[in-house]
Scaffold this active site. Structure first.
Site, short mmCIF file in Angstrom:
data_model
loop_
_atom_site.label_atom_id
_atom_site.label_comp_id
_atom_site.label_asym_id
_atom_site.label_seq_id
_atom_site.Cartn_x
_atom_site.Cartn_y
_atom_site.Cartn_z
N GLN A 1 16.29 4.40 4.53
CA GLN A 1 16.31 2.73 5.13
C GLN A 1 17.22 2.03 5.79
O GLN A 1 16.76 0.71 6.14
CB GLN A 1 15.64 2.23 4.34
CG GLN A 1 14.57 3.24 3.59
CD GLN A 1 13.83 2.68 2.76
OE1 GLN A 1 13.88 3.48 1.43
NE2 GLN A 1 13.97 1.04 2.10
N GLU B 1 5.89 -5.84 -1.08
CA GLU B 1 5.80 -5.41 -2.32
C GLU B 1 5.06 -6.21 -3.64
O GLU B 1 5.09 -5.32 -5.00
CB GLU B 1 7.41 -5.09 -2.90
CG GLU B 1 8.28 -4.43 -2.46
CD GLU B 1 9.32 -4.78 -1.65
OE1 GLU B 1 9.86 -6.20 -2.48
OE2 GLU B 1 10.84 -3.94 -1.66
N ARG C 1 9.76 -0.25 -4.13
CA ARG C 1 8.75 -0.92 -3.28
C ARG C 1 8.92 -2.63 -4.80
O ARG C 1 8.03 -3.05 -4.52
CB ARG C 1 7.31 -0.21 -3.49
CG ARG C 1 6.93 -1.03 -2.48
CD ARG C 1 5.49 -0.76 -2.50
NE ARG C 1 4.81 -1.20 -1.78
CZ ARG C 1 3.20 -1.13 -0.57
NH1 ARG C 1 2.67 0.36 -1.62
NH2 ARG C 1 2.68 -1.54 0.08
N CYS C 2 9.79 -3.75 -4.54
CA CYS C 2 9.86 -4.25 -5.03
C CYS C 2 12.14 -4.60 -5.20
O CYS C 2 12.44 -4.34 -4.23
CB CYS C 2 10.22 -4.59 -6.35
SG CYS C 2 11.84 -2.99 -7.61
#
Ligand code: CDP
Length: 796
Positions: free
Chosen positions: A223, A741, A370-371
């Site tokens: 990523q 998110e 996802r945060c």
């Protein structure tokens, strides 16, 4: 008369444009790492430790070397001769690449085999004989700090125990004073369990070292390609301009693909040694047991309350279980991520947070699944605590929240733990949510059902998430400042290419970045291609995680478009033979202020940039922008779930879910909705079914998809989404805030609060996630809280 283009028709801001990347994905034409085959490519497999903590007495790889088709067997000892047995982590710790002295978690990388095909490599791994001497195992922070606990990181000098760090923020003395004045003190303890991002595509890499050019090309599932390039340059001591990281299509990342994994390093070394491309593709169990876990945090908090419902102060203590190596990818200043964003939405005068990180015999954990760096834990604790406090005061859940929210006129607002939030309409979002769920009516139905022995519950959760790290003053990873970039090249015919330092993994950047350019320049989105993920072509950027793409890279796209527009204005003045001051802009066109019919399109300006520029002007129409945000963006959301719990079995069904998200200006409403639905699905899964834990021997329980359940369309409830509240971000160039998110961050507490609400009157304050039926049944039957902290019984 205006001749401005219709923004929606050209796919600008607010257009629900279909995702352009889906054309190739749904036709099976995506290009993932495992799709790539290079001439002469070899395959690598990893031998992993079956034990969670053991001394390595010896490794005998002779039988593996003898297997036909095997080219190389890498062990820790061999890595050590090249100073590569250990690597630095993104949190200033070290991590074993291949174990030399000890193994420290089940699944740790012990050796690698490189062979003609993956099957030979796998067989050869099984032929490696490792003699282990088992050691006592630690699977939670309590055990880690107990007297006489074995020191897991005995490889480190000055590491006498298992404590990674202690960290605190806030006003301890002021918080003590607030508690002295409290009428009521509410307490809550909980464990946010380990959860695993489980992207559909596992991690992998293909390293291709070319001796003739001395260039190393690595195709990999990352990523953050530029961070990886910097890490490879530092660890492998290769010159940065001779390293090219290409992150092809990624089948989901969710934070799992930010860290640097041993497999990447081994495939690179193997390619350098063998001078052939080496592919490593992790299997599902390898991914589940060894790559970046999230959460695993113990939260213990108290809230000081006035009897009328005003929150006077909050104390939080947290113990984070980092596993064997502290390898979180997070801003280095904040040891426990952005956990101190807790209670940002509430007007609380004072707070204090203490955190302690510990080593345990588990895979490295704490990635931002996802945060935005531990904000999920922060919001979960916040909303569970708020529900408990309202209950202790005998107040209505919604009224208690509304009373304590930061008011619309109080922005920018300094939070009790030090952030500056930018904007929001919190009470309005709550009102929209309550109306949508039919709050008053549900409460009546709940009471009627209760009289008949049926258990209905409603859970509210709100969240505000700090999205868009940097600014560079406060946010860095390994000293590299956090900002982002975009490059825009407008070709002669007015078609364009945008490149950014972010890397999409399913979020739709190829669609939405083009929409930002369309908004700024009036070039139709379909005339713009977006490219990310190749360090040889993309401008430097810190990658995509923590929903930072829109707040930072998206802002850079807007800024670079404005630079292009500024040059195009000069070209327009030249073409229209007036001075620049006499030129006006409307979408897609410059015109003469005094004669609006006389104008030139952006495409005509582009042609002039290559064919008819004024004397002295540099030809071409391209530019780059680096964007260092002045602040984080702060979206807000309200999630409300209603459930029914079966008292006989503990099974709970979701009756409805309402989501009210305010992420400022929506670039693409359809993509935003997709992000929210995906996030809510993951939230539901965390709350309901995702069970991955450890027994007393450190065995990972839930290490395959028979046990670690992913929600399918069958289980996933329907979601009702609301978009009527829009508070533009005051400092983002197009007013957007992050969204990727939010629902995964704020969603879990809505489901858990709903189940706990259904159990009200039983004295149960907490059941740890996942709320499996047996846990709910136990709580209901025995009127007690149920902890999910490991170790679990091995028969669980
Ligand atoms: O960093 P990441 O891409 O994961 O998250 P994000 O910046 O929140 O963006 C997720 C997707 O939603 C991207 O395609 C964004 O461009 C889109 N988005 C949007 O359309 N409007 C917003 N206000 C925020 C995001």
């Amino acid at each position: 008369m205006t001749q401005a283009l219709d923004e929606i028709k050209i796919g600008g801001l607010g257009a629900s444009r279909k995702r352009v990347e889906d054309d190739r994905f749904i036709r099976g034409k995506g290009n993932y790492t495992d799709d790539i085959t290079l001439p002469g490519m070899l395959h690598m497999e990893i031998l992993r430790s079956p034990l969670a903590h053991a001394r390595i007495k010896s490794i005998d790889a002779s039988k593996a070397w003898d297997i036909p088709g095997v080219h190389l067997v890498l062990t820790g000892e061999m890595m050590a001769t090249r100073n590569l047995a250990w690597m630095p982590t993104l949190s200033y710790d070290t991590q074993a690449v291949l174990a030399t002295d000890k193994v420290r978690f089940q699944g740790q990388e012990v050796a690698c085999v490189i062979a003609d095909d993956p099957y030979i490599a796998k067989d050869a791994c099984e032929a490696i004989d490792v003699d282990y001497e088992p050691l006592p195992v630690i699977v939670n922070p309590k055990q880690a700090v107990a007297d006489g606990a074995p020191v897991i990181r005995d490889d480190k000098e000055n590491q006498p125990d298992n404590v990674v760090y202690t960290w605190e923020v806030g006003d301890a003395a002021g918080t003590d004073r607030a508690f002295e004045q409290a009428d009521v003190i509410s307490r809550l303890q909980l464990h946010y369990p380990r959860s695993h991002p489980s992207p559909i595509e596992c991690c992998g890499s293909i390293a291709d070292f070319n001796r003739a050019t001395s260039k190393l090309t690595v195709y990999m599932t990352t990523q953050a390609p530029h961070i990886i390039r910097a890490a490879v340059a530092l660890v492998a001591e290769l010159p940065e301009h001779m390293i090219r990281i290409i992150s092809p299509d990624i089948g989901g990342g969710f934070g799992n693909k930010v860290p640097v994994y041993p497999g990447y390093v081994c495939s690179i070394l193997a390619s350098i040694l063998l001078e052939r491309p080496v592919k490593w593709i992790e299997d599902k169990t390898g991914n589940l047991i060894s790559t970046g876990f999230a959460r695993d945090i113990y939260l213990d908090g108290e809230m000081a309350l006035r009897s009328d419902g005003k929150i006077l102060g909050v104390r939080m203590h947290c113990d984070a279980d980092h596993g064997a190596f502290f390898s979180d990818a997070q801003p280095s200043k904040f040891k426990i991520g952005l956990l101190h964003s807790a209670f940002a939405a509430y007007d609380i005068p004072v707070a204090h947070l203490q955190a302690r990180g510990t080593y345990t015999n588990k895979a490295p954990g704490g990635v931002a699944y996802r945060c935005s760096f531990r904000v999920t834990e922060a919001m979960f604790f916040q909303e569970r605590m708020v529900q408990a406090a309202a209950g202790d005061l005998g107040m209505d859940q919604a009224a208690f929240r509304r009373m304590n929210f930061v008011a619309d006129e109080d922005f920018p607002h300094r939070t009790p733990l030090g952030f500056l939030t930018d904007s929001g309409q919190y009470a309005k979002c709550l009102d929209v949510g309550l109306k949508a769920v039919g709050y008053e009516d549900f409460r009546k139905r709940q009471e009627e059902a209760r009289a008949k022995g049926r258990l209905l519950g409603l859970g509210i959760s709100t969240m505000t998430e700090p999205l868009g790290a940097g600014n560079s003053r406060e946010y860095d990873i390994l000293g590299i400042k956090m900002f982002d970039s975009a490059e825009l090249k407008v070709h002669m015919t007015g078609k364009a290419i945008v490149r950014t330092g972010a890397r999409t993994q399913g979020q739709g950047h190829e669609t939405t970045w083009a929409q930002i350019v369309a908004h700024e320049l009036g070039i139709p989105a379909e005339d713009i291609v977006v490219e990310e993920g190749d360090t040889d072509t993309a401008p430097f950027g810190m990658g995509t995680y923590a929903s930072r793409s829109t707040p930072v890279a998206g802002a850079a796209v807007a800024m670079v478009s404005r630079k292009i527009r500024a040059k195009a204005r000069k070209l327009a003045a030249h073409l229209l033979e007036v001075s620049e001051e006499d030129i006006e802009w409307e979408l897609g066109r410059f015109y003469v202020r005094s004669a609006p019919d006389r104008g030139v399109t952006i495409q005509e300006c582009a042609m002039a940039a290559y064919s008819n520029m004024p004397d002295g002007m540099e030809p071409g129409l391209e530019n780059t922008a680096y964007y260092d945000p002045p602040n984080l963006t702060w979206p807000f959301a309200v999630y409300i779930a209603t459930v029914e719990v079966d008292p006989a079995t503990g099974v709970w069904d979701v009756l409805s879910v309402v989501a009210v998200d305010d992420c400022g200006v929506r670039i693409n409403p359809m993509i935003v909705e997709g992000q929210i639905m995906g996030g809510l699905t993951e939230a539901y899964a965390m709350a309901n079914m995702q069970f991955i834990t450890f027994d007393a021997e450190g065995n990972c329980v839930g290490s395959n998809y028979m046990d670690y359940l992913l929600p399918t369309a069958w289980e996933t409830p329907g979601f009702e989404l609301h978009s009527e509240v829009v508070t533009p971000c005051p400092h983002h160039p197009i007013g957007a805030k992050g969204i990727g998110e939010c629902a995964a961050v704020g969603g879990p507490a809505a489901f858990v609060n709903a189940v706990i609400d259904a159990l009200s009157g039983t004295g149960v304050r907490n059941i740890d996630m996942p709320l499996l039926p047996d846990r709910v049944w136990e709580a209901l039957t025995h009127h007690r809280d149920v902890s999910g902290a490991p170790p679990v019984r091995s028969d669980d």
